[in-house]
Every structure is written in C-alpha cells, then in structure tokens.
Design an enzyme around this catalytic site. Structure first.
Site, PDB file in Angstrom:
ATOM      1  N   ASP A   9       0.748  -1.052  -0.098  1.00  0.00           N
ATOM      2  CA  ASP A   9       0.054   0.093  -0.068  1.00  0.00           C
ATOM      3  C   ASP A   9       0.996   1.210   0.049  1.00  0.00           C
ATOM      4  O   ASP A   9       2.053   1.232   0.440  1.00  0.00           O
ATOM      5  CB  ASP A   9      -0.957  -0.073   1.199  1.00  0.00           C
ATOM      6  CG  ASP A   9      -1.466   1.044   1.426  1.00  0.00           C
ATOM      7  OD1 ASP A   9      -2.407   1.577   0.669  1.00  0.00           O
ATOM      8  OD2 ASP A   9      -1.388   1.729   2.401  1.00  0.00           O
ATOM      9  N   ASP A  54      -0.502   4.846   1.148  1.00  0.00           N
ATOM     10  CA  ASP A  54      -0.876   6.015   2.072  1.00  0.00           C
ATOM     11  C   ASP A  54      -0.846   5.318   3.365  1.00  0.00           C
ATOM     12  O   ASP A  54      -1.511   4.375   3.685  1.00  0.00           O
ATOM     13  CB  ASP A  54      -2.226   6.751   2.006  1.00  0.00           C
ATOM     14  CG  ASP A  54      -2.068   7.703   0.902  1.00  0.00           C
ATOM     15  OD1 ASP A  54      -1.472   8.614   0.894  1.00  0.00           O
ATOM     16  OD2 ASP A  54      -2.887   7.349  -0.330  1.00  0.00           O
TER      17      ASP A  54
END
Length: 227
Positions: free
Chosen positions: A11, A13
């Site tokens: 991922d 953020d």
C-alpha cells in the site's frame, strides 16, 4: 537480499508514507533494490501509483482504486472492474441532498477515477452509505477518504488479476498495508504484515504487526528479507 525474497505487494498511504502522507525517503532504496516483483496497491486513482513506479524506476505493476483498476506493464494489460456509473450517480444524489464531496471545485481526488468515487472524511457518512447501498455499492473508510466502490472488487481481486498476468501465485507474496482495504490482499498473500498505525481490521487480518509505524513500519516489515 536472499534469492528467496518474495514478490511484494504494498500500500502507499500510511504504509510507505509518514503521518503527513509524504513519501518516506527511506523506503525508496528498498523498493528500487527489491529483487522480486513489486506491486503497488492503493485506493488512489491509477496516475498516482503509475507515477510512483515511474519515478522509482519500477516496472509499472499497479492495483489502483481498491482493485477496480489493474495495470501490468509487462503484459500491457489494463483491467477495469466495477460500476463507475453507479458510483457517480451516488455522488450526484449525495450532492442533491446538499452535501459535498469535499475536495473542491477541481477535485483531484476524483478527477482520474474510472471505477469508484471518493468523499472527504469531513462529510456525513450515513447518507452516503444509504445511497451507495441502494445502488449495490459499499463505502470503505480507509482512514483517508470514504470510497464508494463495487463490492465485487478489492485489492485481493487486484492481486489475483496481477498474478494471472504474470503467472504468479498470490500465496508467494509478502503484503504490507495499514487499512481495511488491505484486508483481502492480506488474506491471499503468503505473509501479511500490518504497520503499527493500521486500523483494527488490518491488524486482525495480518500475520505480523510491526512495532514501528508508517514508513518505518514498512522497513521493519521487510527487514527479515534484507538481513
């Protein structure tokens, strides 16, 4: 790094960034030097992970919009899944109720989206959920935005799509993330690691939780494969 280093799906953020959502510079050499496949999986629209790969010198292998968009440069394959028209209709109905998406007139958060819609966390959630449910969609609170998305796609289906293109097995992957929208890819990956700042769902679905948060947590997550 060991030759047995697994392919990596990660991922952006809250995982590769600091708490202000700025990319942690310490993650850059790790991603650039990773000897196996690197997949960037995000809730953001496709231009963001594509740009990250471009500037890091990585093959552009991305899962965007929580699985709604998958691009694999190696096979020149772009897949779009999800009911974008329904998501846009939810947004129109939401505005008709007097609410706002919360990202200003230009709305860079939604400008390049092709399968879902996002709404700022400072906007009311309940009417958004009701409108989404009426059109067969769901709302994901990723901690950064409310995502109005099709329940048939997620980062797990995105990982499966990548694997089908590259003749890989999801169980070969190391997955690192921080949010509810990482849960399905956690379920499929051979090892799933949540950084310490992760939400409850991600923490519960992870095989391992780091002591450190954000980018430092990512560095801790991959450390066993770099020693």
């Amino acid at each position: 790094m060991d030759s047995d280093t697994p392919p990596l799906i990660v991922d952006i953020d809250g995982t590769l960034t600091d708490e202000s959502r700025a990319l942690d510079p310490h993650v850059i050499p790790v991603l650039r030097e990773w000897p196996a496949r690197v997949v960037i999986a995000t809730g953001k629209a496709m231009p963001f992970p594509i740009a990250l790969c471009e500037f890091l010198g990585l093959d552009r292998t991305v899962v965007a919009e929580n699985g709604g968009v998958v691009f694999v440069e190696a096979t020149d394959e772009l897949r779009l899944e999800g009911d974008h028209e329904a998501a846009l209709a939810v947004g129109e109905s939401y505005r008709d109720l007097g609410h706002d998406l919360g990202f200003g007139q230009i709305d860079l958060a939604n400008r390049w989206r092709e399968t879902e819609l996002v709404v700022s966390l400072d906007q009311p959630l309940e009417p958004l959920e009701e409108l989404a449910a009426a059109r067969g969609l769901v709302v994901l609170d990723t901690g950064f935005a409310y995502h109005v998305t099709d329940p048939v796609v997620d980062k797990g289906t995105g990982l499966e799509a990548v694997c089908s293109e590259l003749d890989l097995d999801p169980a070969e992957f190391l997955a690192v993330g921080d949010s509810v929208n990482d849960a399905q890819m956690f379920d499929l990956a051979g090892e799933a690691v949540a950084v310490a700042n992760a939400d409850e769902t991600a923490l519960e679905r992870a095989d391992r939780v780091t002591d450190a948060s954000y980018g430092d947590g990512f560095l801790e997550a991959v450390a066993p494969y770099r020693d």
